[in-house]
Motif scaffolding. Structure first.
Motif, short mmCIF file in Angstrom:
data_model
loop_
_atom_site.label_atom_id
_atom_site.label_comp_id
_atom_site.label_asym_id
_atom_site.label_seq_id
_atom_site.Cartn_x
_atom_site.Cartn_y
_atom_site.Cartn_z
N ALA A 93 45.15 44.14 32.97
CA ALA A 93 44.02 44.18 32.03
C ALA A 93 43.50 42.80 31.62
CB ALA A 93 44.38 45.03 30.83
N PRO A 94 44.37 41.92 31.15
CA PRO A 94 43.85 40.59 30.73
C PRO A 94 43.33 39.77 31.90
CG PRO A 94 46.26 40.69 30.50
CD PRO A 94 45.81 42.08 30.84
N LYS A 95 43.59 40.22 33.11
CA LYS A 95 43.09 39.51 34.30
C LYS A 95 41.77 40.11 34.77
CE LYS A 95 47.74 38.16 35.49
NZ LYS A 95 48.16 38.22 34.08
N GLY A 96 41.31 41.13 34.01
CA GLY A 96 40.01 41.72 34.33
C GLY A 96 40.06 42.88 35.30
N TYR A 97 41.23 43.38 35.58
CA TYR A 97 41.35 44.47 36.55
C TYR A 97 42.10 45.66 35.99
CZ TYR A 97 39.80 41.22 40.18
OH TYR A 97 39.06 40.34 40.93
N GLY A 98 41.92 46.79 36.65
CA GLY A 98 42.67 48.00 36.33
C GLY A 98 43.05 48.66 37.64
N LEU A 99 43.84 49.71 37.56
CA LEU A 99 44.28 50.40 38.78
C LEU A 99 43.41 51.61 39.09
CD1 LEU A 99 48.17 50.36 38.26
CD2 LEU A 99 46.80 48.87 39.76
N LYS A 100 43.15 51.79 40.36
CA LYS A 100 42.43 52.97 40.84
C LYS A 100 43.35 53.69 41.82
CE LYS A 100 38.23 54.44 43.15
NZ LYS A 100 36.83 54.09 43.40
#
Ligand SMILES: C[C@@H](N)C(=O)N[C@H](C)C(=O)O
Ligand SMILES: [Zn+2]
Length: 279
Positions: free
Chosen positions: A135-142
Motif C-alpha cells: 500500500a505505501p508503495k502505491g500498489y495493491g494485489l489483484k
C-alpha cells in the motif's frame, strides 16, 4: 507477446473492482530466479508447477452472454479452514479468470460456479500482509486464481490432449505445444492451487486502479513469464521483484516459471487436494 515496457507507472489492464468481478481484464515483472516450488505434478515439471496469465494485449471483454449470467449468492459455509479472500482483503482486486472464458482454455472451468477467491485462512491472512506492505508503495494485489477444484485440473488435462482446440493459442501459448504444457511446467496435474494455499496474482496501481504491466500477461506460457527473464524492461522487472518481495516477506514462495504464482511456505494442507466447488 508480452510487452517489455517502460516506466514504473502501471500500464494496461482494466481496473477491476474490489469485489469479485466477472469481467476479464488484461494484465501485463524480474528478479533473481526464485526457488522452484515443489509439487506433486504428475509430469516432470521443471521447477515447480504452480501458476499462470493474460496477454499484454487488451483484454477481451466478457461476452454479452457471459455478462447476463447471474452470479450466484455465495455459499457461506466453506470447508473448515477456508475463507473467502475478499472478506479478509476487501480492498484487493479480484478477476477470477477461470470463472470466465478469458483464459487459455477459452471456457469457464469446472467447479468455478462463482467468481470468488477462496484460500485457507492462513494463506488469506498472509496475503493481506503482502497487500498491506504494498500500500505505501502505491500498489495493491489483484487476484486471478486461488483455490482451484481438482475437477478443473482434470479439465486442463483433457484440454491439453485435445489438439483440435487451439482457439486461445495465439493469445496464451503462441510458441508452446499445448500437449507439452504440463511437461514444460506451465500447468500441474497435481496443482498446489487445489491444496488451498496457492494464489495467482499481480499488482494494481492504487492511484489509477489499473493493473500493472508485469512484462507478460497472466497465464502466458513462455520464457518471458519466468523470473529473471532478460526479455522484459526495467520497470516491469522491478514490479515483479516488488511483488516477489512482498510475497516472500509474507511467507510465500515463488515459482520460477510463472511470475504470478505463489504458495504459502507453511501451508496447512500440504498433502491434501480438495475438489469442492467454488460457490
Ligand atoms: C495454469 C496456471 N495458472 C498454473 O496455475 N500453473 C501451475 C503450474 C499449476 O497448475 O499449479
Ligand atoms: Zn498458479
Amino acid at each position: 507477446q508480452g510487452a517489455a515496457s517502460g516506466s514504473l507507472e502501471a500500464a494496461g489492464g482494466s481496473a477491476n473492482a474490489a469485489s469479485p468481478s466477472v469481467a476479464a481484464s488484461p494484465s501485463a515483472a524480474a528478479s533473481p530466479s526464485p526457488a522452484a516450488e515443489p509439487s506433486a505434478a504428475a509430469s516432470p515439471a521443471p521447477a515447480e508447477p504452480a501458476a499462470s496469465a493474460a496477454p499484454a494485449m487488451s483484454p477481451k471483454p466478457a461476452s454479452p452472454k457471459e455478462e447476463k449470467k447471474p452470479v450466484p449468492e455465495r455459499k457461506r459455509k466453506l470447508p473448515s479452514g477456508f475463507v473467502y479472500v475478499d472478506e479478509v482483503i476487501p480492498t484487493a482486486q479480484y478477476e477470477i479468470r477461470y470463472f470466465t472464458d478469458y483464459n487459455f482454455v477459452g471456457a469457464r472451468l469446472d467447479g468455478y460456479n462463482a467468481p470468488y477467491a477462496i484460500l485457507t485462512k492462513q494463506a488469506a491472512e498472509a496475503l493481506k500482509e503482502a497487500h498491506d506492505f504494498l500500500a505505501p508503495k502505491g500498489y495493491g494485489l489483484k487476484i486471478f486464481d486461488a483455490y482451484r477444484p481438482a475437477k478443473a485440473v482434470r479439465q486442463f488435462v483433457a484440454w491439453s490432449k485435445d489438439a483440435s482446440d487451439q482457439r486461445m493459442k495465439e493469445e496464451f501459448y503462441p510458441e508452446v505445444d499445448k500437449a507439452k504444457a504440463f511437461k514444460l511446467g506451465y500447468i500441474s496435474s497435481r496443482s498446489g492451487h487445489s491444496r488451498g494455499s496457492t494464489v495467482d496474482l499481480t499488482l494494481f496501481e492504487r492511484k489509477t486502479g489499473k493493473e500493472a504491466d508485469m512484462g507478460s500477461p497472466f497465464d502466458f506460457f513462455g520464457d518471458i513469464s519466468s523470473h529473471g527473464t532478460p526479455e522484459i524492461g526495467k520497470a516491469p522487472a522491478e514490479r515483479r521483484a516488488l511483488l516477489k518481495r512482498a510475497m516472500e516477506l509474507a511467507g510465500f514462495k515463488p515459482y520460477s516459471k510463472e511470475w504470478w504464482h505463489y504458495t504459502l511456505e507453511k501451508e496447512p494442507f500440504p498433502k491434501k487436494y480438495f475438489d469442492f466447488d467454488i460457490e
